[in-house]
Design a protein around this motif. Structure first.
Motif, short mmCIF file in Angstrom:
data_model
loop_
_atom_site.label_atom_id
_atom_site.label_comp_id
_atom_site.label_asym_id
_atom_site.label_seq_id
_atom_site.Cartn_x
_atom_site.Cartn_y
_atom_site.Cartn_z
N GLU A 70 -6.44 4.90 8.05
CA GLU A 70 -6.75 3.29 8.32
C GLU A 70 -7.02 3.17 9.86
O GLU A 70 -8.08 2.67 10.29
CB GLU A 70 -5.79 2.23 8.03
N THR A 95 -1.57 7.02 5.04
CA THR A 95 -2.47 6.00 4.73
C THR A 95 -2.83 5.17 6.26
O THR A 95 -3.64 5.04 6.53
CB THR A 95 -1.61 4.98 4.05
N GLU A 109 -8.21 9.35 -3.30
CA GLU A 109 -8.15 7.77 -2.61
C GLU A 109 -8.95 7.52 -1.42
O GLU A 109 -9.31 6.23 -1.29
CB GLU A 109 -6.51 7.58 -2.45
N ARG A 158 0.84 -1.23 0.06
CA ARG A 158 -0.04 -0.21 -0.11
C ARG A 158 1.01 1.21 0.07
O ARG A 158 1.90 1.20 0.62
CB ARG A 158 -0.86 -0.08 1.30
N GLU A 159 0.57 2.33 -0.83
CA GLU A 159 1.31 3.60 -0.73
C GLU A 159 1.20 4.10 0.65
O GLU A 159 0.11 3.90 1.11
CB GLU A 159 0.46 4.38 -2.04
N ARG A 219 -11.58 4.76 -0.52
CA ARG A 219 -11.43 3.69 0.41
C ARG A 219 -12.60 3.75 1.20
O ARG A 219 -13.03 2.77 1.80
CB ARG A 219 -10.21 4.15 1.18
#
Length: 68
Positions: free
Chosen positions: A50, A46, A10, A2-3, A14
């Motif tokens: 998350e 990211t 993005e 994952r980036e 997501r």
């Protein structure tokens, strides 16, 4: 792999929300601060996004059901 960074497009993808809804979510105090503000716009780590999803979103496709 994952980036490490995500932009608004993005993140909206997501989360399964529109870019307009994403912009609304960024106004919540619990939403992570951008990692950087670049000439092309804001970017987030990211891992921060998350973590926010784990902490504030309930499972399911309904957009209006997130916790704040």
């Amino acid at each position: 792999m994952r980036e490490p960074l995500m932009g608004p497009y993005e993140i909206a993808q997501r989360l399964g929300v529109s870019r307009q809804r994403f912009q609304q979510l960024t106004r919540y105090p619990s939403f992570p601060e951008p990692y950087a503000v670049l000439r092309g716009g804001k970017v987030w780590r990211t891992e921060d996004i998350e973590q926010w999803i784990r902490d504030h979103r309930q499972p399911g496709p309904a957009d209006g059901d997130e916790q704040h």
